[in-house]
Design a protein around this motif. Sequence first.
Motif, mmCIF file in Angstrom:
data_model
loop_
_atom_site.group_PDB
_atom_site.id
_atom_site.type_symbol
_atom_site.label_atom_id
_atom_site.label_comp_id
_atom_site.label_asym_id
_atom_site.label_seq_id
_atom_site.Cartn_x
_atom_site.Cartn_y
_atom_site.Cartn_z
ATOM 1 N N GLY A 1 -14.481 -0.996 2.942
ATOM 2 C CA GLY A 1 -14.236 0.327 3.505
ATOM 3 C C GLY A 1 -12.748 0.579 3.508
ATOM 4 O O GLY A 1 -11.965 -0.264 3.057
ATOM 5 N N PRO A 2 -12.352 1.735 4.010
ATOM 6 C CA PRO A 2 -10.919 2.034 4.060
ATOM 7 C C PRO A 2 -10.194 0.969 4.874
ATOM 8 O O PRO A 2 -10.683 0.552 5.919
ATOM 9 N N ARG A 3 -9.068 0.547 4.385
ATOM 10 C CA ARG A 3 -8.304 -0.450 5.145
ATOM 11 C C ARG A 3 -7.829 0.157 6.462
ATOM 12 O O ARG A 3 -7.341 1.285 6.498
ATOM 13 N N VAL A 4 -7.924 -0.627 7.521
ATOM 14 C CA VAL A 4 -7.557 -0.124 8.852
ATOM 15 C C VAL A 4 -6.091 -0.381 9.182
ATOM 16 O O VAL A 4 -5.523 0.262 10.069
ATOM 17 N N SER B 1 -17.345 4.054 12.229
ATOM 18 C CA SER B 1 -15.986 3.649 12.621
ATOM 19 C C SER B 1 -14.926 4.253 11.708
ATOM 20 O O SER B 1 -13.842 4.628 12.172
ATOM 21 N N ASP B 2 -15.226 4.347 10.425
ATOM 22 C CA ASP B 2 -14.263 4.969 9.507
ATOM 23 C C ASP B 2 -13.874 6.351 10.018
ATOM 24 O O ASP B 2 -12.701 6.736 9.987
ATOM 25 N N LEU C 1 0.802 -1.228 0.000
ATOM 26 C CA LEU C 1 0.000 0.000 0.000
ATOM 27 C C LEU C 1 0.836 1.280 0.000
ATOM 28 O O LEU C 1 0.293 2.364 -0.202
ATOM 29 N N MET D 1 -5.860 -7.703 16.277
ATOM 30 C CA MET D 1 -5.016 -7.135 15.236
ATOM 31 C C MET D 1 -4.256 -5.980 15.868
ATOM 32 O O MET D 1 -4.858 -5.084 16.451
ATOM 33 N N GLY E 1 -18.844 0.131 10.252
ATOM 34 C CA GLY E 1 -19.181 0.891 9.055
ATOM 35 C C GLY E 1 -18.609 2.296 9.063
ATOM 36 O O GLY E 1 -17.516 2.542 9.580
ATOM 37 N N GLU E 2 -19.366 3.230 8.488
ATOM 38 C CA GLU E 2 -18.829 4.580 8.270
ATOM 39 C C GLU E 2 -18.609 5.348 9.565
ATOM 40 O O GLU E 2 -17.772 6.257 9.610
ATOM 41 N N LEU F 1 -11.793 6.176 13.365
ATOM 42 C CA LEU F 1 -10.437 5.631 13.217
ATOM 43 C C LEU F 1 -9.449 6.637 12.631
ATOM 44 O O LEU F 1 -8.238 6.465 12.762
ATOM 45 N N PRO G 1 -5.912 6.363 -0.477
ATOM 46 C CA PRO G 1 -6.073 5.294 0.518
ATOM 47 C C PRO G 1 -6.836 4.126 -0.103
ATOM 48 O O PRO G 1 -7.770 4.326 -0.882
ATOM 49 N N ASP G 2 -6.430 2.939 0.231
ATOM 50 C CA ASP G 2 -7.020 1.750 -0.361
ATOM 51 C C ASP G 2 -8.259 1.321 0.427
ATOM 52 O O ASP G 2 -8.369 1.565 1.630
ATOM 53 N N THR G 3 -9.181 0.697 -0.276
ATOM 54 C CA THR G 3 -10.327 0.087 0.402
ATOM 55 C C THR G 3 -10.253 -1.425 0.226
ATOM 56 O O THR G 3 -9.587 -1.933 -0.676
ATOM 57 N N GLY G 4 -10.933 -2.123 1.101
ATOM 58 C CA GLY G 4 -10.965 -3.579 1.030
ATOM 59 C C GLY G 4 -12.059 -4.079 1.949
ATOM 60 O O GLY G 4 -12.760 -3.283 2.583
ATOM 61 N N PRO G 5 -12.211 -5.392 2.024
ATOM 62 C CA PRO G 5 -13.237 -5.954 2.907
ATOM 63 C C PRO G 5 -12.993 -5.488 4.340
ATOM 64 O O PRO G 5 -11.855 -5.467 4.801
ATOM 65 N N ARG G 6 -14.044 -5.116 5.010
ATOM 66 C CA ARG G 6 -13.876 -4.686 6.404
ATOM 67 C C ARG G 6 -13.430 -5.873 7.258
ATOM 68 O O ARG G 6 -13.953 -6.980 7.123
ATOM 69 N N VAL G 7 -12.480 -5.622 8.129
ATOM 70 C CA VAL G 7 -11.930 -6.709 8.943
ATOM 71 C C VAL G 7 -12.684 -6.900 10.254
ATOM 72 O O VAL G 7 -12.596 -7.952 10.881
ATOM 73 N N GLN G 8 -13.430 -5.883 10.685
ATOM 74 C CA GLN G 8 -14.027 -5.949 12.019
ATOM 75 C C GLN G 8 -14.957 -7.143 12.203
ATOM 76 O O GLN G 8 -14.922 -7.776 13.269
#
Lengths: 349, 349
Positions: free
Chosen positions: B272-275, B242-243, A263, A286, B239-240, B246, A269-276
Amino acid sequence: MEEGTRDTEKRMNKTILLASRPQGMPTPDNFKLVEAEMPRPQEGEVLIRTLYLSVDPYMRGRMNDRKSYVPPFALNEPITGGVVAEVVESRSDAFAAGDIVTGLLPWQLYTAAKGDHAEVTSVRKVDPRLAPVSTALGILGMPGLTAYFGLLDIGQPAPGETVVVSGAAGAVGTLVCQIAKIKGSRVVGIAGSDEKNQYLTDELGVEAAVNYKTSIDLRSALKDACPGGVDVYFDNVGGEVSDAVLTLINNRARIVICGQISLYNLEQPDTGPRVQPSLLVKSALMQGFIVSDYAARFGEAFGQLGRWVAEGKLKYAESIVEGFENAPQAFLGLFAGENLGKQLVKVGD
Amino acid sequence: MEEGTRDTEKRMNKTILLASRPQGMPTPDNFKLVEAEMPRPQEGEVLIRTLYLSVDPYMRGRMNDRKSYVPPFALNEPITGGVVAEVVESRSDAFAAGDIVTGLLPWQLYTAAKGDHAEVTSVRKVDPRLAPVSTALGILGMPGLTAYFGLLDIGQPAPGETVVVSGAAGAVGTLVCQIAKIKGSRVVGIAGSDEKNQYLTDELGVEAAVNYKTSIDLRSALKDACPGGVDVYFDNVGGEVSDAVLTLINNRARIVICGQISLYNLEQPDTGPRVQPSLLVKSALMQGFIVSDYAARFGEAFGQLGRWVAEGKLKYAESIVEGFENAPQAFLGLFAGENLGKQLVKVGD
């Protein structure tokens, strides 16, 4: 002293500056090699001659003009990073000419450095009897500490657990694989070439290695390699590789966020599947970290890493580019995955 | 005994079944209210009469036919959840008629239950002198334990730190806000109505409350509410919301993943945005959990929560829907944010 001063003046110094800030992937044009004045050590300082430069993925972040855990490089100022050097002139009681030292220092042929750890341009001694001095930038330096604390303090691998390592053939990854093996875990490495994966399985003895570039279905390849799921994921890479690994985590998995090299050069900023949701249903952890979080325990880690090296339990691989002027290319090569193990630039003998 | 048996037979039992699995948001059609046979307690069992049912967001996950930390509800079988009930007939030495009990039990007017915690249809006694018996489903039940362990064990709020709570006006959120206040932290709640936020500030004493539905720029509203950044984020929502939170975390922040209610009804996994990049540069921790992870320490938590209630340090809010037949509507209301505090269904007196 007079003799020494004259000798210094005959030497030519060079430095590599940050010429411009990259947008996306850095290029050689972001760097500039220039002649520089020969530094004169003040009282308490040493003049050092650079032997090895370290290039590390985290340095990409410092090329941006953005606040992070380390300040950004300044424009038209020298790049700084890990350096191993020889003391050529000492005005400090703590050092003698010929000592080998290491520190976070400017990319220069010669630098005047302090022996005080609180200073940026400070150095500590390296014991050349323990291992080649270049290892002060690898297994017995920042990458070693990073692997040690990230894996053991956050990952906490137990015997029989499955540890997956992304960027497994890199400076940190090769050490993580081996420390996890020492702890009795089952290790699966992810790397980007068959040559790297062969090194991981044949030389480091990991149970399986997955090539993320050639796997048509990475998740399926990882699932085959991890029939019992994933207990610890040591992540140097991020992005889609991590997306695949995270679908396979076990209950109470530990995910160590050490690096996100996939990255670093993105312009957005990259997006991807939410990890929560996965972390929630798996009661998983994590955790991000930087090695300086563990500064108070560096002594413990150096001691253990040194013993493992002496016992032959930890191997180290180095990829060496020759020539100070090639440091930018060596750095750029990290993002193409050119290195096996620690990428170094050899500047002097 | 003969008298009791005859009395039982005069009663009518009802149950609410899972009639179909929802796609996306559940509807009343996913549930079916039917008459059921009156259970007859076996030796060692009790016959109980339901007083309160609990509806909880996590139950949405059990409506899917998907393996998770609790098994899915079976089609055409009763929904099960938290229940408070009165013992009407006891064939167990451990219980007497009139005892108030709680457990994870079918949505039924009457159930035959064991006193053995190892069984699904098992119950434990509730002390009605401590607080209203309905609190066994809230502050002195699963939501209380969830708030206690999630905040204290994972979040570890320190005096003066800023704790942000999403779903702050819910069953767990209201307790997290108050426990964080007890620990001396600065608390910022996020909820979906001005009425809820007024409750948070005026009744629970949080320092600031942000309405995520009416804030035009949620991040900016949160930034104003958290001038010192965010040290602990207790997340019930995901979701948003938390976005936005964070983007404001401090170094070494702890992010407690307790619930993700905004995602439970999505038909596709959300992106969503990668954390990971934020966790990395902030050395931050994100940890999911479920309350049963802490089963060995429930006694400690019940003791402390009971003392705080007795000392007047913990208030509890309940939203009560009357009537067994309205349990599905009460459950659906959770996803519309209709509840302030713990949502209960009152079934009997």
